[in-house]
Design an enzyme around this catalytic site. Sequence first.
Site, mmCIF file in Angstrom:
data_model
loop_
_atom_site.group_PDB
_atom_site.id
_atom_site.type_symbol
_atom_site.label_atom_id
_atom_site.label_comp_id
_atom_site.label_asym_id
_atom_site.label_seq_id
_atom_site.Cartn_x
_atom_site.Cartn_y
_atom_site.Cartn_z
ATOM 1 N N HIS A 130 0.813 -1.227 0.000
ATOM 2 C CA HIS A 130 0.000 0.000 0.000
ATOM 3 C C HIS A 130 0.843 1.273 0.000
ATOM 4 O O HIS A 130 0.298 2.370 -0.103
ATOM 5 C CB HIS A 130 -0.933 0.017 1.216
ATOM 6 C CG HIS A 130 -0.230 0.324 2.494
ATOM 7 N ND1 HIS A 130 0.649 -0.556 3.096
ATOM 8 C CD2 HIS A 130 -0.233 1.435 3.250
ATOM 9 C CE1 HIS A 130 1.144 0.010 4.183
ATOM 10 N NE2 HIS A 130 0.627 1.209 4.300
ATOM 11 N N HIS A 155 1.785 6.945 -0.266
ATOM 12 C CA HIS A 155 0.841 6.076 0.445
ATOM 13 C C HIS A 155 -0.438 5.997 -0.375
ATOM 14 O O HIS A 155 -1.061 7.014 -0.668
ATOM 15 C CB HIS A 155 0.566 6.669 1.835
ATOM 16 C CG HIS A 155 -0.166 5.759 2.738
ATOM 17 N ND1 HIS A 155 -1.524 5.540 2.624
ATOM 18 C CD2 HIS A 155 0.259 4.999 3.776
ATOM 19 C CE1 HIS A 155 -1.904 4.690 3.570
ATOM 20 N NE2 HIS A 155 -0.835 4.341 4.269
#
Length: 152
Positions: free
Chosen positions: A63, A78
């Site tokens: 992620h 992110h």
Amino acid sequence: MLFFKTKKMLKSVANGYVIPLEEVDDEVFSSKMMGEGYAIKQHDGKVYAPVEGRVESIFPTLHALTIACKTGEKLLIHMGIDTVELKGKPFSIQVTKDQKVKAGTLLAIIDLPQLEKAQKEATLMVVFPGMTKGKILKEKQKVSLQDELFQF
């Protein structure tokens, strides 16, 4: 003789809608606890390098990743909010650790329907961990990969 300090720039990580970090629906990012930067919403799921550097790390849950910028700073990208618990399922990383990248190199593809099914926001956060200086150049507007968004 005068020496001019060149301004360092980050381009957009996606074609989408840029917002200031303060508007991200995650207190860790909106409070700038993670550092200074910007965020992108309403994108097509393709995430690109905003700067020249080297992929320093890829999180095991896919992620997030970090880039060691050619200019010396560390950059965190992110993908999504609260997406660590998805254990990498909606993320297809297109680079490898230690790979050199340029602005515009495809880093990852996010399966947006899968993210939506998991009821997760797809907002992309781009931050310099620990950095408190920097200036967002565009906000609350559509942007493309060529757009310079952040000066540091």
